[in-house]
Design a protein around this motif. Sequence first.
Motif, PDB file in Angstrom:
ATOM      1  N   LEU A 136      31.943  37.008  39.363  1.00  0.00           N
ATOM      2  CA  LEU A 136      32.994  35.849  39.017  1.00  0.00           C
ATOM      3  C   LEU A 136      32.167  34.979  38.127  1.00  0.00           C
ATOM      4  CD1 LEU A 136      34.462  35.072  42.603  1.00  0.00           C
ATOM      5  CD2 LEU A 136      35.567  36.368  40.578  1.00  0.00           C
ATOM      6  N   SER A 137      30.747  34.752  38.334  1.00  0.00           N
ATOM      7  CA  SER A 137      30.160  33.990  37.472  1.00  0.00           C
ATOM      8  C   SER A 137      29.969  34.665  35.950  1.00  0.00           C
ATOM      9  CB  SER A 137      28.655  33.826  37.946  1.00  0.00           C
ATOM     10  OG  SER A 137      27.926  33.128  36.890  1.00  0.00           O
ATOM     11  N   GLU A 138      29.909  35.963  35.818  1.00  0.00           N
ATOM     12  CA  GLU A 138      30.025  36.476  34.716  1.00  0.00           C
ATOM     13  C   GLU A 138      31.180  36.662  33.875  1.00  0.00           C
ATOM     14  OE1 GLU A 138      27.868  40.346  35.328  1.00  0.00           O
ATOM     15  OE2 GLU A 138      25.849  39.321  35.470  1.00  0.00           O
ATOM     16  N   HIS A 139      32.417  36.931  34.591  1.00  0.00           N
ATOM     17  CA  HIS A 139      33.703  37.103  34.276  1.00  0.00           C
ATOM     18  C   HIS A 139      34.642  36.023  34.358  1.00  0.00           C
ATOM     19  CE1 HIS A 139      32.556  41.446  33.436  1.00  0.00           C
ATOM     20  NE2 HIS A 139      31.695  41.584  34.712  1.00  0.00           N
ATOM     21  N   GLY A 140      34.368  35.113  34.950  1.00  0.00           N
ATOM     22  CA  GLY A 140      35.108  33.901  35.430  1.00  0.00           C
ATOM     23  C   GLY A 140      36.196  34.474  36.369  1.00  0.00           C
ATOM     24  N   PRO A 141      37.391  33.623  36.281  1.00  0.00           N
ATOM     25  CA  PRO A 141      38.405  33.783  37.640  1.00  0.00           C
ATOM     26  C   PRO A 141      38.994  35.327  37.050  1.00  0.00           C
ATOM     27  CG  PRO A 141      38.578  31.908  36.659  1.00  0.00           C
ATOM     28  CD  PRO A 141      37.764  32.362  35.860  1.00  0.00           C
ATOM     29  N   LEU A 142      39.083  36.157  38.341  1.00  0.00           N
ATOM     30  CA  LEU A 142      39.573  37.391  38.083  1.00  0.00           C
ATOM     31  C   LEU A 142      40.505  37.726  39.195  1.00  0.00           C
ATOM     32  CD1 LEU A 142      36.271  39.563  38.190  1.00  0.00           C
ATOM     33  CD2 LEU A 142      37.850  39.398  36.260  1.00  0.00           C
ATOM     34  N   ARG A 143      41.580  38.577  38.873  1.00  0.00           N
ATOM     35  CA  ARG A 143      42.748  39.137  39.954  1.00  0.00           C
ATOM     36  C   ARG A 143      41.689  39.795  40.905  1.00  0.00           C
ATOM     37  NH1 ARG A 143      47.143  41.880  36.803  1.00  0.00           N
ATOM     38  NH2 ARG A 143      46.718  43.464  38.424  1.00  0.00           N
ATOM     39  N   VAL A 144      42.323  39.876  42.036  1.00  0.00           N
ATOM     40  CA  VAL A 144      41.504  40.427  43.156  1.00  0.00           C
ATOM     41  C   VAL A 144      41.340  42.066  42.732  1.00  0.00           C
ATOM     42  CG1 VAL A 144      41.700  41.277  45.689  1.00  0.00           C
ATOM     43  CG2 VAL A 144      42.327  38.661  44.817  1.00  0.00           C
ATOM     44  N   GLY A 145      42.374  42.537  42.523  1.00  0.00           N
ATOM     45  CA  GLY A 145      42.226  44.027  42.064  1.00  0.00           C
ATOM     46  C   GLY A 145      41.290  44.257  41.007  1.00  0.00           C
ATOM     47  N   ASP A 146      41.214  43.484  40.003  1.00  0.00           N
ATOM     48  CA  ASP A 146      40.301  43.715  38.943  1.00  0.00           C
ATOM     49  C   ASP A 146      38.751  43.184  39.593  1.00  0.00           C
ATOM     50  OD1 ASP A 146      42.396  43.967  37.144  1.00  0.00           O
ATOM     51  OD2 ASP A 146      42.336  41.996  36.129  1.00  0.00           O
ATOM     52  N   LEU A 147      38.541  42.456  40.452  1.00  0.00           N
ATOM     53  CA  LEU A 147      37.327  42.342  40.869  1.00  0.00           C
ATOM     54  C   LEU A 147      36.955  43.478  41.937  1.00  0.00           C
ATOM     55  CD1 LEU A 147      35.116  40.437  41.658  1.00  0.00           C
ATOM     56  CD2 LEU A 147      36.324  39.126  43.069  1.00  0.00           C
ATOM     57  N   ALA A 148      37.814  43.860  42.395  1.00  0.00           N
ATOM     58  CA  ALA A 148      37.621  45.252  43.292  1.00  0.00           C
ATOM     59  C   ALA A 148      37.234  46.218  42.374  1.00  0.00           C
ATOM     60  CB  ALA A 148      38.956  45.649  44.181  1.00  0.00           C
ATOM     61  N   ALA A 149      37.917  46.350  41.325  1.00  0.00           N
ATOM     62  CA  ALA A 149      37.449  47.739  40.416  1.00  0.00           C
ATOM     63  C   ALA A 149      35.862  47.526  39.683  1.00  0.00           C
ATOM     64  CB  ALA A 149      38.513  47.727  39.287  1.00  0.00           C
ATOM     65  N   LEU A 150      35.854  45.878  39.278  1.00  0.00           N
ATOM     66  CA  LEU A 150      34.516  45.557  38.691  1.00  0.00           C
ATOM     67  C   LEU A 150      33.347  45.923  39.817  1.00  0.00           C
ATOM     68  CD1 LEU A 150      32.948  44.329  36.257  1.00  0.00           C
ATOM     69  CD2 LEU A 150      33.518  42.297  37.801  1.00  0.00           C
ATOM     70  N   LEU A 151      33.685  45.798  41.027  1.00  0.00           N
ATOM     71  CA  LEU A 151      32.707  45.985  41.997  1.00  0.00           C
ATOM     72  C   LEU A 151      32.564  47.338  42.609  1.00  0.00           C
ATOM     73  CD1 LEU A 151      33.160  42.663  44.169  1.00  0.00           C
ATOM     74  CD2 LEU A 151      31.149  43.275  42.496  1.00  0.00           C
ATOM     75  N   SER A 152      33.603  48.224  42.362  1.00  0.00           N
ATOM     76  CA  SER A 152      33.844  49.403  42.757  1.00  0.00           C
ATOM     77  C   SER A 152      33.660  49.421  44.471  1.00  0.00           C
ATOM     78  CB  SER A 152      32.498  50.508  42.342  1.00  0.00           C
ATOM     79  OG  SER A 152      32.536  50.588  41.031  1.00  0.00           O
ATOM     80  N   TRP A 153      34.735  48.397  44.882  1.00  0.00           N
ATOM     81  CA  TRP A 153      34.780  48.523  46.302  1.00  0.00           C
ATOM     82  C   TRP A 153      36.280  48.690  46.371  1.00  0.00           C
ATOM     83  CZ3 TRP A 153      32.693  42.942  47.930  1.00  0.00           C
ATOM     84  CH2 TRP A 153      31.216  42.915  47.852  1.00  0.00           C
ATOM     85  N   GLU A 154      36.506  49.164  47.702  1.00  0.00           N
ATOM     86  CA  GLU A 154      38.002  49.336  48.028  1.00  0.00           C
ATOM     87  C   GLU A 154      38.507  47.852  48.348  1.00  0.00           C
ATOM     88  OE1 GLU A 154      39.506  52.001  48.734  1.00  0.00           O
ATOM     89  OE2 GLU A 154      37.775  53.235  48.078  1.00  0.00           O
ATOM     90  N   GLN A 155      40.005  47.685  48.243  1.00  0.00           N
ATOM     91  CA  GLN A 155      40.591  46.374  48.170  1.00  0.00           C
ATOM     92  C   GLN A 155      40.354  45.855  49.506  1.00  0.00           C
ATOM     93  OE1 GLN A 155      42.951  45.827  45.439  1.00  0.00           O
ATOM     94  NE2 GLN A 155      43.298  43.980  46.048  1.00  0.00           N
ATOM     95  N   SER A 156      40.287  46.566  50.524  1.00  0.00           N
ATOM     96  CA  SER A 156      40.146  46.098  51.901  1.00  0.00           C
ATOM     97  C   SER A 156      39.012  45.572  52.251  1.00  0.00           C
ATOM     98  CB  SER A 156      40.665  47.088  53.314  1.00  0.00           C
ATOM     99  OG  SER A 156      39.736  48.063  52.795  1.00  0.00           O
ATOM    100  N   ARG A 157      37.955  46.103  51.645  1.00  0.00           N
ATOM    101  CA  ARG A 157      36.541  45.481  51.931  1.00  0.00           C
ATOM    102  C   ARG A 157      36.465  44.130  51.239  1.00  0.00           C
ATOM    103  NH1 ARG A 157      30.803  47.579  49.252  1.00  0.00           N
ATOM    104  NH2 ARG A 157      29.516  45.878  50.186  1.00  0.00           N
ATOM    105  N   LEU A 158      37.076  44.088  49.779  1.00  0.00           N
ATOM    106  CA  LEU A 158      36.952  42.998  49.277  1.00  0.00           C
ATOM    107  C   LEU A 158      37.513  41.785  49.976  1.00  0.00           C
ATOM    108  CD1 LEU A 158      36.069  41.550  46.376  1.00  0.00           C
ATOM    109  CD2 LEU A 158      37.908  42.229  45.535  1.00  0.00           C
ATOM    110  N   SER A 159      39.021  42.067  50.365  1.00  0.00           N
ATOM    111  CA  SER A 159      39.550  41.180  51.097  1.00  0.00           C
ATOM    112  C   SER A 159      38.974  40.580  52.261  1.00  0.00           C
ATOM    113  CB  SER A 159      41.117  41.815  51.412  1.00  0.00           C
ATOM    114  OG  SER A 159      41.706  42.240  50.396  1.00  0.00           O
ATOM    115  N   HIS A 160      38.341  41.121  52.845  1.00  0.00           N
ATOM    116  CA  HIS A 160      37.450  40.867  54.065  1.00  0.00           C
ATOM    117  C   HIS A 160      36.277  39.950  53.753  1.00  0.00           C
ATOM    118  CE1 HIS A 160      39.743  42.895  57.020  1.00  0.00           C
ATOM    119  NE2 HIS A 160      39.503  44.129  56.647  1.00  0.00           N
TER     120      HIS A 160
END
Length: 144
Positions: A46-70
Amino acid sequence: MALTDEQQRIWRSYLAMTSRLQTAMHRQLQRDCGLSLADYDVLVALSEHGPLRVGDLAALLSWEQSRLSHQLRRMRGRGLVLRRESDEDRRSATVELTAAGHTKLAAAAPGHAALVRATVFDGIPVAQLRAFGEVAATVVGRLG
């Protein structure tokens, strides 16, 4: 087709390195500033890319959406990130750092960088570092 003995040795060494490095980074972050490695990954993104949509953040981190949500739920509870619902699309939300998130990241980054420098980069010849970087980039590229 099985791995050769040399490939098996290299693979096992790589697995041990990544496991031990992740453990060391997690312990350092916990000890120095009360963050998990997952917290740090989200804060950096988030520091490097600014505000992100949740799905875009999940893709950037290569995380499953559920992991990111938790993870985001826990971080929101500690005041590190803020989630904003979208006015246009009720299914998407944007995540951004709070002032507390910026402060935590600023406190965590020097110790994290020192650990990575000391364990990964110090004392490794430039040619080996370049080769390591090329191998890492090739594998990441193959994985998409």
